[in-house]
Write a protein that holds these residues in place. Sequence first.
Motif, PDB file in Angstrom:
ATOM      1  N   TYR A 168       0.808  -1.214   0.000  1.00 56.59           N
ATOM      2  CA  TYR A 168       0.000   0.000   0.000  1.00 56.59           C
ATOM      3  C   TYR A 168       0.845   1.269   0.000  1.00 56.59           C
ATOM      4  N   MET A 169       2.165   1.121  -0.004  1.00 55.52           N
ATOM      5  CA  MET A 169       3.033   2.276  -0.187  1.00 55.52           C
ATOM      6  C   MET A 169       3.150   2.646  -1.659  1.00 55.52           C
ATOM      7  N   ALA A 170       2.721   1.745  -2.548  1.00 51.46           N
ATOM      8  CA  ALA A 170       2.820   2.009  -3.980  1.00 51.46           C
ATOM      9  C   ALA A 170       1.802   3.058  -4.400  1.00 51.46           C
ATOM     10  N   HIS A 171       2.151   3.785  -5.446  1.00 54.00           N
ATOM     11  CA  HIS A 171       1.207   4.736  -6.028  1.00 54.00           C
ATOM     12  C   HIS A 171       0.233   3.988  -6.938  1.00 54.00           C
ATOM     13  N   PRO A 172      -1.067   4.280  -6.910  1.00 53.07           N
ATOM     14  CA  PRO A 172      -1.734   5.372  -6.181  1.00 53.07           C
ATOM     15  C   PRO A 172      -2.317   4.949  -4.836  1.00 53.07           C
ATOM     16  N   LEU A 173      -2.026   3.723  -4.400  1.00 50.28           N
ATOM     17  CA  LEU A 173      -2.671   3.219  -3.192  1.00 50.28           C
ATOM     18  C   LEU A 173      -2.353   4.058  -1.959  1.00 50.28           C
ATOM     19  N   TRP A 187      24.293   3.021  -7.599  1.00 54.83           N
ATOM     20  CA  TRP A 187      24.593   1.594  -7.796  1.00 54.83           C
ATOM     21  C   TRP A 187      23.323   0.766  -7.647  1.00 54.83           C
ATOM     22  N   HIS A 188      22.424   1.206  -6.764  1.00 55.21           N
ATOM     23  CA  HIS A 188      21.188   0.461  -6.570  1.00 55.21           C
ATOM     24  C   HIS A 188      20.233   0.605  -7.741  1.00 55.21           C
ATOM     25  N   GLY A 189      20.292   1.708  -8.445  1.00 52.97           N
ATOM     26  CA  GLY A 189      19.364   1.877  -9.552  1.00 52.97           C
ATOM     27  C   GLY A 189      19.550   3.196 -10.262  1.00 52.97           C
ATOM     28  N   ALA A 190      19.185   3.221 -11.543  1.00 48.79           N
ATOM     29  CA  ALA A 190      19.328   4.428 -12.363  1.00 48.79           C
ATOM     30  C   ALA A 190      18.091   5.289 -12.205  1.00 48.79           C
ATOM     31  N   GLY A 191      17.987   5.967 -11.079  1.00 51.94           N
ATOM     32  CA  GLY A 191      16.815   6.797 -10.834  1.00 51.94           C
ATOM     33  C   GLY A 191      17.140   7.904  -9.854  1.00 51.94           C
ATOM     34  N   LEU A 192      16.418   9.007  -9.960  1.00 51.18           N
ATOM     35  CA  LEU A 192      16.653  10.143  -9.072  1.00 51.18           C
ATOM     36  C   LEU A 192      16.391   9.783  -7.622  1.00 51.18           C
ATOM     37  N   SER A 193      15.413   8.919  -7.371  1.00 50.94           N
ATOM     38  CA  SER A 193      15.123   8.525  -5.986  1.00 50.94           C
ATOM     39  C   SER A 193      16.326   7.849  -5.336  1.00 50.94           C
ATOM     40  N   TYR A 194      16.966   6.939  -6.071  1.00 47.34           N
ATOM     41  CA  TYR A 194      18.135   6.254  -5.518  1.00 47.34           C
ATOM     42  C   TYR A 194      19.278   7.237  -5.262  1.00 47.34           C
ATOM     43  N   LEU A 195      19.457   8.190  -6.198  1.00 43.07           N
ATOM     44  CA  LEU A 195      20.509   9.188  -6.014  1.00 43.07           C
ATOM     45  C   LEU A 195      20.238  10.039  -4.782  1.00 43.07           C
ATOM     46  N   ILE A 201      11.720   5.580   2.012  1.00 40.39           N
ATOM     47  CA  ILE A 201      10.656   5.930   1.061  1.00 40.39           C
ATOM     48  C   ILE A 201      11.230   6.072  -0.342  1.00 40.39           C
ATOM     49  N   PHE A 202      12.399   6.709  -0.450  1.00 41.61           N
ATOM     50  CA  PHE A 202      13.007   6.928  -1.762  1.00 41.61           C
ATOM     51  C   PHE A 202      13.573   5.630  -2.331  1.00 41.61           C
ATOM     52  N   PHE A 203      13.798   4.669  -1.480  1.00 39.77           N
ATOM     53  CA  PHE A 203      14.258   3.350  -1.911  1.00 39.77           C
ATOM     54  C   PHE A 203      13.076   2.503  -2.369  1.00 39.77           C
ATOM     55  N   LYS A 204      11.987   2.606  -1.637  1.00 35.01           N
ATOM     56  CA  LYS A 204      10.786   1.830  -1.953  1.00 35.01           C
ATOM     57  C   LYS A 204      10.120   2.323  -3.232  1.00 35.01           C
ATOM     58  N   LEU A 205      10.145   3.642  -3.455  1.00 35.82           N
ATOM     59  CA  LEU A 205       9.459   4.250  -4.602  1.00 35.82           C
ATOM     60  C   LEU A 205      10.499   4.873  -5.533  1.00 35.82           C
ATOM     61  N   PRO A 206      10.991   4.122  -6.532  1.00 31.87           N
ATOM     62  CA  PRO A 206      12.034   4.650  -7.423  1.00 31.87           C
ATOM     63  C   PRO A 206      11.612   5.869  -8.225  1.00 31.87           C
ATOM     64  N   ASP A 207      10.298   6.065  -8.427  1.00 32.10           N
ATOM     65  CA  ASP A 207       9.822   7.273  -9.090  1.00 32.10           C
ATOM     66  C   ASP A 207       9.894   8.422  -8.088  1.00 32.10           C
ATOM     67  N   PHE A 208      10.742   9.418  -8.372  1.00 31.17           N
ATOM     68  CA  PHE A 208      11.000  10.473  -7.394  1.00 31.17           C
ATOM     69  C   PHE A 208       9.737  11.258  -7.071  1.00 31.17           C
ATOM     70  N   GLY A 209       8.904  11.525  -8.087  1.00 31.38           N
ATOM     71  CA  GLY A 209       7.667  12.265  -7.847  1.00 31.38           C
ATOM     72  C   GLY A 209       6.762  11.548  -6.871  1.00 31.38           C
ATOM     73  N   GLN A 210       6.641  10.233  -7.023  1.00 28.67           N
ATOM     74  CA  GLN A 210       5.818   9.456  -6.115  1.00 28.67           C
ATOM     75  C   GLN A 210       6.415   9.429  -4.711  1.00 28.67           C
ATOM     76  N   ALA A 211       7.740   9.284  -4.642  1.00 32.62           N
ATOM     77  CA  ALA A 211       8.399   9.268  -3.333  1.00 32.62           C
ATOM     78  C   ALA A 211       8.215  10.604  -2.622  1.00 32.62           C
TER      79      ALA A 211
END
Length: 486
Positions: A239-244, A346-354, A399-409
Amino acid sequence: MSRPFPGGLEHSTHWQNVLQQLKAVIPSAITALVMTFTSWQFAVFVCVVFAFYYLPFVRRLQVYVLIAASLFFYGYGQPELLPLLVVAVVGTWAFLALSIKRSRAWTKYGIVFNLGLLAFFKYKFLFVATPVATGSAVSDFLLNLPLPIGISFFVFHNISLLVDLPKQGRAATVWEIFLYVIFFPQLISGPITQARNFFPQIQEKQISKVPFVEAARWLVLGYFFKLYCANNLNEMTSYMAHPLFETVKTGDKWLLIFLYSFQIYADFFGYSSIAVGLALLFGYRLPDNFNRPYISRSIAEFWRRWHISLSSWLRNYLYIPLGGSRHGPARTYFNLIAVMGLGGLWHGAGLSYLVWGLMHGVLLAVERPFLDKLDSVRSPALQALRAAMVFLIVSMLWIFFKLPDFGQAASYFAGLFTESTVQNPPKIYRTLALAYSLPVILQHLILPHQPQGAWARAIEPFAYGALVALAYAEAGPESAFIYFQF
């Protein structure tokens, strides 16, 4: 046992349908691609390999048996990527040989070669879209290859190999390198074993020297934390996923980030424990990867206790070569932030991971001047407060690890401080959350106070038996190990 929906979702047919659709159209692709540690196929695989491995006439061929088993394990779901694995290992062996026989400069070329593989497969989609059609059959094939499972881990193993062995002046056969890189217990998600620690262990093994009791302890703990804790918590933290998460009350958003903290620990500790236990069965000792990280009193201590093999790798092969703390405070702070930022990527190519990595780096830099003074204060209340603050900060950053989409995080993070009118979940939900989190909490709090003596040894088998029973009777729905995606 049925699990009610948090946030009053059990009363919403619409959101029940949304959840079911998400589960239907986003199956665990990673689980489908690998022979997971929790599958019956893997149990059969390990039994067959173990029985063959210790046959007297196989003793001199044990390295080759493990290599063949590891190639089968990796290629079980992704046979088209086996050539990549072979290219990575053989290429690293070639650069290593050139580095030892000719010039250390070849070590740098070997590192670039491995980082190039990692960048192509993990970060190419920052620059190109998928699916790709270039008109060239070869380029189309390469660009559309899926992300190889475990590539981050075997690339780090290759770099350790290239750095460590030339310093020791030690040559290695291509078969030893194959075993070190693709040893199946650690191939997908570590622990990251440094070459200097693994290569001395490559020798003939005897079944009489296998520490069966220790291996069994690790395996039972690993499967218990994965099946009972992580898999059940995964059902809740979905339930941490968007849009839940937009339908979850503010208080429950806070509850979910703590549950995810317990889940990711149980999941990765479970994997690491299983890997350590499996390796012991085949005569190899992998490094411990966790040491009760959620009792840490600083972010620096957290990283000495969490994913220890990654922290050690980043320190030895990145932080120290960058200068470490040898060039003054400003350079030290820059190195900390840069290394943690790269660790996030290293964990992923996304702004959230950075952002996740950079925030840890900033916190390491901010707390560094004050640690000595804080550590000198012996007040138990202050130490408990520090541990609680670190756990809170780490949990929020997950939160930023769980949700790789930065906007959602960012939206979830903002929702922690915005009151929601969604109905509270029923009490049974909180009861289940505590039941599945309790083993993690108890492990962190009572480990230093484990009972000793003959009576403790007498009841130990029954305690482990209870863990097996719980893992079997109350296992959560199957889910991929979180770190498989890295």
